[in-house]
Design a protein around this motif. Structure first.
Motif, short mmCIF file in Angstrom:
data_model
loop_
_atom_site.label_atom_id
_atom_site.label_comp_id
_atom_site.label_asym_id
_atom_site.label_seq_id
_atom_site.Cartn_x
_atom_site.Cartn_y
_atom_site.Cartn_z
N PRO A 138 0.95 -1.34 0.02
CA PRO A 138 0.03 0.02 -0.03
C PRO A 138 0.94 1.26 0.04
O PRO A 138 0.41 2.41 -0.34
N ARG A 209 -4.63 8.38 -0.06
CA ARG A 209 -5.59 7.24 0.33
C ARG A 209 -5.98 6.43 -0.84
O ARG A 209 -6.44 7.17 -1.74
N HIS A 210 -5.76 5.01 -0.90
CA HIS A 210 -6.26 4.39 -1.99
C HIS A 210 -6.49 2.89 -1.39
O HIS A 210 -6.31 2.64 -0.47
N SER A 211 -7.44 2.01 -2.39
CA SER A 211 -7.69 0.76 -2.05
C SER A 211 -6.86 -0.13 -3.19
O SER A 211 -6.43 0.31 -3.88
N ARG A 212 -7.08 -1.49 -2.84
CA ARG A 212 -6.51 -2.44 -3.98
C ARG A 212 -7.52 -2.39 -5.10
O ARG A 212 -8.43 -1.76 -5.58
N SER A 216 -11.12 -3.38 -2.51
CA SER A 216 -10.76 -3.76 -1.03
C SER A 216 -9.66 -3.12 -0.29
O SER A 216 -8.61 -2.48 -1.03
N PRO A 217 -9.78 -3.06 0.86
CA PRO A 217 -8.61 -2.59 1.63
C PRO A 217 -7.48 -3.25 1.84
O PRO A 217 -7.50 -4.66 1.55
N TYR A 218 -6.29 -2.75 1.94
CA TYR A 218 -5.24 -3.59 2.02
C TYR A 218 -5.39 -4.25 3.33
O TYR A 218 -5.57 -3.83 4.39
#
Length: 221
Positions: A138, A209-212, A216-218
């Motif tokens: 991440p 801030r970012h997701s996969r 989904s969250p890391y």
């Protein structure tokens, strides 16, 4: 009055010659960064990229090779500027597998999982900002800025910048930086004239801030 003095006087009183209608102009200005009061990540205005979105593609564009390395669980360089149609290589110099992807509009891609020592590449056909992520790590965040013309630059540490040889016209001038919203100004470039402009960019707390890639969250790895 002598003939020589008369000629000199006429030259001094005559209006300055106007620049030819198609003579290029120049944009000069500064980028001002408004940092967060607590926990700022910004080093300075030199992290921004200034460019004209809609100027004609006249003049020489940068040439490759264009490379973004994966090293130490980071992208190096963190920001790369390339012309439209450029191919960028993504070599994995880490001892870990990586999965590089982007969900950026018009330039989305997914290189899949690949091992240390391998290299994969992407060709960027559309101008815009391409955010780079790794689906495993991440902390990995980088950008490819795809430009459609040669009128772009990185500001100096004091925020100053210059774009020279710009064809006369009305354009959108952009100041983008990795930590906040993009600033845009409409500018008019007159033949043979210098136009000055000031662009303000503001740091945002959630800019990184970012997701996969599946949203989904890391999780811990």
């Amino acid at each position: 009055m002598s003939r020589r003095r008369a000629i000199l006087a006429a030259a001094l009183l005559a209006p300055a010659a106007a620049a030819p209608a198609g003579a290029p102009g120049e944009l000069r200005g500064e980028v001002v960064v408004v940092r967060r009061s607590v926990g700022s990540q910004v080093k300075g205005p030199e992290e921004a990229v200034v460019f004209l979105e809609d100027a004609p593609a006249v003049g020489e564009m940068p040439r490759g090779p264009f490379v973004v390395e994966q090293v130490g669980k980071t992208f190096d360089p963190p920001v790369l500027i390339v012309p439209r149609g450029a191919t960028v290589e993504f070599p994995n110099h880490d001892i870990y597998h990586h999965n590089i992807f982007s969900l950026s509009p018009s330039n989305a891609f997914d290189l899949g999982l690949y091992e240390p020592g391998a290299t994969r590449s992407v060709t960027f056909e559309h101008p815009g900002i391409v955010a780079l992520y790794c689906n495993i790590h991440p902390q990995m965040l980088g950008y490819v800025v795809v430009v459609a013309n040669p009128f772009f630059t990185r500001p100096a540490a004091d925020g100053s910048f210059a774009l020279r040889g710009v064809p006369p016209g009305k354009y959108h001038l952009v100041a983008w930086f990795p930590f906040g919203r993009t600033a845009r100004e409409v500018v008019r470039v007159a033949p043979g004239q210098r136009t000055r402009v000031r662009l303000v960019v503001r740091e945002r707390a959630d800019a990184s801030r970012h997701s996969r890639k599946d949203g989904s969250p890391y999780t811990a790895y």
